[in-house]
Structure formats: C-alpha cells, structure tokens
Design a protein around this motif. Structure first.
Motif, PDB file in Angstrom:
ATOM      1  N   ASN A  94       0.868  -1.177   0.000  1.00  0.00           N
ATOM      2  CA  ASN A  94       0.000   0.000   0.000  1.00  0.00           C
ATOM      3  C   ASN A  94       0.905   1.227   0.000  1.00  0.00           C
ATOM      4  OD1 ASN A  94      -1.783   2.105   0.523  1.00  0.00           O
ATOM      5  ND2 ASN A  94      -2.959   0.959   2.042  1.00  0.00           N
ATOM      6  N   PRO A  95       0.799   2.114  -1.009  1.00  0.00           N
ATOM      7  CA  PRO A  95       1.705   3.263  -1.078  1.00  0.00           C
ATOM      8  C   PRO A  95       1.486   4.296   0.015  1.00  0.00           C
ATOM      9  CG  PRO A  95       0.020   3.422  -2.771  1.00  0.00           C
ATOM     10  CD  PRO A  95      -0.120   2.069  -2.153  1.00  0.00           C
ATOM     11  N   ALA A  96       0.331   4.267   0.693  1.00  0.00           N
ATOM     12  CA  ALA A  96       0.067   5.281   1.718  1.00  0.00           C
ATOM     13  C   ALA A  96      -0.890   4.745   2.773  1.00  0.00           C
ATOM     14  CB  ALA A  96      -0.501   6.545   1.081  1.00  0.00           C
ATOM     15  N   GLY A  97      -0.491   3.681   3.448  1.00  0.00           N
ATOM     16  CA  GLY A  97      -1.359   3.135   4.482  1.00  0.00           C
ATOM     17  C   GLY A  97      -1.042   1.702   4.808  1.00  0.00           C
ATOM     18  N   PRO A  98      -1.911   1.052   5.604  1.00  0.00           N
ATOM     19  CA  PRO A  98      -1.636  -0.307   6.072  1.00  0.00           C
ATOM     20  C   PRO A  98      -2.009  -1.372   5.060  1.00  0.00           C
ATOM     21  CG  PRO A  98      -3.686   0.469   6.996  1.00  0.00           C
ATOM     22  CD  PRO A  98      -3.119   1.622   6.213  1.00  0.00           C
ATOM     23  N   VAL A  99      -1.568  -2.592   5.341  1.00  0.00           N
ATOM     24  CA  VAL A  99      -1.953  -3.786   4.590  1.00  0.00           C
ATOM     25  C   VAL A  99      -2.738  -4.675   5.554  1.00  0.00           C
ATOM     26  CG1 VAL A  99      -1.129  -5.867   3.433  1.00  0.00           C
ATOM     27  CG2 VAL A  99       0.006  -3.663   3.020  1.00  0.00           C
ATOM     28  N   ALA A 100      -3.948  -5.063   5.140  1.00  0.00           N
ATOM     29  CA  ALA A 100      -4.856  -5.758   6.055  1.00  0.00           C
ATOM     30  C   ALA A 100      -5.100  -7.197   5.635  1.00  0.00           C
ATOM     31  CB  ALA A 100      -6.180  -5.008   6.134  1.00  0.00           C
ATOM     32  N   SER A 101      -5.361  -8.028   6.641  1.00  0.00           N
ATOM     33  CA  SER A 101      -5.729  -9.434   6.419  1.00  0.00           C
ATOM     34  C   SER A 101      -6.828  -9.819   7.398  1.00  0.00           C
ATOM     35  CB  SER A 101      -4.525 -10.363   6.634  1.00  0.00           C
ATOM     36  OG  SER A 101      -3.471 -10.086   5.746  1.00  0.00           O
ATOM     37  N   ASP A 102      -7.780 -10.627   6.934  1.00  0.00           N
ATOM     38  CA  ASP A 102      -8.725 -11.252   7.852  1.00  0.00           C
ATOM     39  C   ASP A 102      -8.018 -12.408   8.554  1.00  0.00           C
ATOM     40  OD1 ASP A 102     -10.819  -9.576   7.140  1.00  0.00           O
ATOM     41  OD2 ASP A 102     -11.592 -10.950   5.612  1.00  0.00           O
ATOM     42  N   ILE A 103      -8.394 -12.639   9.812  1.00  0.00           N
ATOM     43  CA  ILE A 103      -7.805 -13.766  10.539  1.00  0.00           C
ATOM     44  C   ILE A 103      -8.898 -14.537  11.266  1.00  0.00           C
ATOM     45  CG2 ILE A 103      -5.590 -12.599  10.857  1.00  0.00           C
ATOM     46  CD1 ILE A 103      -6.397 -12.100  13.789  1.00  0.00           C
ATOM     47  N   ASN A 104      -8.617 -15.796  11.545  1.00  0.00           N
ATOM     48  CA  ASN A 104      -9.524 -16.591  12.353  1.00  0.00           C
ATOM     49  C   ASN A 104      -9.482 -16.107  13.797  1.00  0.00           C
ATOM     50  OD1 ASN A 104     -10.420 -18.381  10.274  1.00  0.00           O
ATOM     51  ND2 ASN A 104      -8.449 -19.436  10.388  1.00  0.00           N
ATOM     52  N   PRO A 105     -10.593 -16.205  14.506  1.00  0.00           N
ATOM     53  CA  PRO A 105     -10.594 -15.702  15.883  1.00  0.00           C
ATOM     54  C   PRO A 105      -9.559 -16.419  16.734  1.00  0.00           C
ATOM     55  CG  PRO A 105     -12.537 -17.046  15.462  1.00  0.00           C
ATOM     56  CD  PRO A 105     -11.883 -16.827  14.143  1.00  0.00           C
ATOM     57  N   THR A 123     -14.814 -17.451  24.942  1.00  0.00           N
ATOM     58  CA  THR A 123     -15.331 -17.871  23.646  1.00  0.00           C
ATOM     59  C   THR A 123     -15.091 -16.750  22.636  1.00  0.00           C
ATOM     60  OG1 THR A 123     -17.065 -19.183  24.699  1.00  0.00           O
ATOM     61  CG2 THR A 123     -17.356 -18.653  22.370  1.00  0.00           C
ATOM     62  N   THR A 124     -14.505 -17.081  21.490  1.00  0.00           N
ATOM     63  CA  THR A 124     -14.285 -16.088  20.438  1.00  0.00           C
ATOM     64  C   THR A 124     -15.009 -16.532  19.175  1.00  0.00           C
ATOM     65  OG1 THR A 124     -12.198 -17.180  19.847  1.00  0.00           O
ATOM     66  CG2 THR A 124     -12.072 -15.289  21.333  1.00  0.00           C
ATOM     67  N   THR A 125     -15.590 -15.563  18.464  1.00  0.00           N
ATOM     68  CA  THR A 125     -16.361 -15.866  17.268  1.00  0.00           C
ATOM     69  C   THR A 125     -16.125 -14.805  16.202  1.00  0.00           C
ATOM     70  OG1 THR A 125     -18.264 -14.654  18.154  1.00  0.00           O
ATOM     71  CG2 THR A 125     -18.207 -17.033  18.541  1.00  0.00           C
ATOM     72  N   GLY A 126     -16.596 -15.106  14.979  1.00  0.00           N
ATOM     73  CA  GLY A 126     -16.564 -14.135  13.898  1.00  0.00           C
ATOM     74  C   GLY A 126     -15.222 -14.073  13.204  1.00  0.00           C
ATOM     75  N   THR A 127     -15.154 -13.201  12.219  1.00  0.00           N
ATOM     76  CA  THR A 127     -13.902 -12.956  11.502  1.00  0.00           C
ATOM     77  C   THR A 127     -13.216 -11.741  12.108  1.00  0.00           C
ATOM     78  OG1 THR A 127     -14.770 -13.859   9.427  1.00  0.00           O
ATOM     79  CG2 THR A 127     -12.867 -12.397   9.270  1.00  0.00           C
ATOM     80  N   TRP A 128     -12.008 -11.944  12.600  1.00  0.00           N
ATOM     81  CA  TRP A 128     -11.209 -10.861  13.149  1.00  0.00           C
ATOM     82  C   TRP A 128     -10.331 -10.295  12.031  1.00  0.00           C
ATOM     83  CZ3 TRP A 128      -9.709 -10.834  18.909  1.00  0.00           C
ATOM     84  CH2 TRP A 128     -10.711 -11.427  19.681  1.00  0.00           C
ATOM     85  N   GLY A 129      -9.594  -9.247  12.341  1.00  0.00           N
ATOM     86  CA  GLY A 129      -8.735  -8.662  11.323  1.00  0.00           C
ATOM     87  C   GLY A 129      -7.451  -8.128  11.928  1.00  0.00           C
ATOM     88  N   VAL A 130      -6.410  -8.067  11.116  1.00  0.00           N
ATOM     89  CA  VAL A 130      -5.158  -7.454  11.524  1.00  0.00           C
ATOM     90  C   VAL A 130      -4.622  -6.648  10.354  1.00  0.00           C
ATOM     91  CG1 VAL A 130      -3.704  -9.431  10.857  1.00  0.00           C
ATOM     92  CG2 VAL A 130      -2.905  -7.838  12.627  1.00  0.00           C
TER      93      VAL A 130
END
Length: 229
Positions: A94-105, A123-130
């Motif tokens: 990314n030329p001006a910002g972060p690079v994101a990925s979905d992660i498993n909880p 208990t953790t659920t849903g799609t998390w992100g980093v």
C-alpha cells in the motif's frame, strides 16, 4: 439606539474578531496545520503466505477488579480459505497506508482469574482482522468483531464480559520484525460490557489488554513475516 438592536451587531463583531484571530493563528504562523500527516508506504512479505500468531508468555485482560490471565492463545489458518494470509501481490503493498488481512478468531485457554474460587472460560467468534503499518515503529492493529470475545466466569462470582459490545473495535500494538516477528500490546483499551451479580465489575467500560504474539510463516517456516516500506 436600543439595547436590543446593539447586541446582534456586537455579537457579530466579536465573532468576526474571533474568526480573524483563528485564521491568523492557523495560517499566519504556518505551524498549526490540522491535516494529518500522510501514512508511510507499507509492504508485507512474503506475499500470499499463511501465518500463525501465537502468544509468547501470557495474555492478560483487566476489567475493573477482575484480571484474566491466559497461558495459551493463538490464531491459526484453516485448511481452506484466505484468513491468516498475507494478500497476494500487488495487494500486499500500500503506497500510503496499512496492509490488512482477515484472521480466524484467536483461541484462549488455560485461563485463570485473580479472584479466589472463580474460574473462567473465553469464547471467540466471527472474523477478526489485523492490519500492518510501516513506520517508526511499525504497528499492527487488531480488529475484534461485534461481541467477538466473551469471557464467562463462574464460582463465587458469575460474570459475563463482552468485548466490542456495540460494534467492531480495534486496538493497536507495536510490530517488530524478527525471527519470529512480534506484535506487542501494552494496556490496549478494549470496550467491554460487564453483566452479573456480586463481585462483577459492572461499572467497567474498557478492558486493558496486554500480550506479545509471535507471528510465524506457515507456508515456508524458513521465511519470516516482514513489514517494510
């Protein structure tokens, strides 16, 4: 001239004077520019590689008088899907910002509390992100989906602590390249809602999160997940 007719003009005069003063303060000195600085360019490599984030030591959550300590925590890729994967090129840059990925909880186990006679499960659920952002230092932002983390205590105190209770919430830590690379969270504030009876910190609205996660390359264990410009 009546008092009623003078007051609006006086107010306009004062307002105009304040506006001129504000303009001089912001533009005349050339110092107080409120625009945010552009974000650094970010590249995360190796592109397309899957990764695991595993706690190094312990993860702790403190809400009011209750502290939860978990000795085991990890977010790992699934056999299928693109969670826990660096985006393929060119999206890994990314030329001006972060690079994101979905992660498993991330899972949390081997958890204890600071309250005698009180046990806890998470208990953790849903799609998390980093998302990773290059900088000095580089950073990583963890996004928790709505109610994606629920702590339940039992025993002498029966409490439910729900993180991100009204919508997704993000906490930012420091990213350090290495072998393995690490994400460090220090007193990161996570919004929470606490319900329960006696002994439950129902007045708490945030939880302080502390943890260090090792981030390792699953696709090629000899490689390292790296954030650069």
């Amino acid at each position: 001239m009546s008092t009623r007719s003078r007051r609006p003009r006086l107010a306009l005069a004062i307002g105009a004077g304040l506006a001129v003063t504000a303009t001089l303060t912001l533009t005349g000195t050339g110092v107080a520019d409120a625009r945010p600085a552009p974000a650094d360019s970010t590249t995360v490599t190796p592109a397309g590689h899957a990764f695991t984030a595993k706690v190094n030591g312990k993860a702790t959550f403190k809400a009011g008088s209750v502290t939860l300590t978990c000795a085991v925590s990890a977010s790992q890729p699934s056999a299928s899907g693109t969670n826990n994967q660096i985006p393929q090129a060119p999206d890994n840059a990314n030329p001006a910002g972060p690079v994101a990925s979905d992660i498993n909880p991330p899972t949390y186990s081997s958890c204890t509390t600071n309250l005698p006679g009180v046990t806890a499960t998470v208990t953790t659920t849903g799609t998390w992100g980093v998302s990773m952002q290059n900088g000095s230092p580089a950073s990583a932002t963890l996004t928790v989906p709505t109610a994606g983390f629920v702590l339940q205590t039992s025993g002498l105190a029966s409490c439910t602590v729900t993180s991100a209770p009204t919508g997704p919430s993000s906490v930012t830590g420091t990213w350090t390249n290495g072998s393995p690379s690490k994400i460090t969270f220090v007193n990161a504030a996570v919004p929470v809602k606490v319900t329960g009876g006696f002994g439950c910190p129902t007045g708490a609205v945030t939880s302080a999160f502390n943890a260090v996660y090792d981030v390792t390359d699953v696709t090629d264990p000899a490689s390292q997940i790296t954030v650069s410009g």
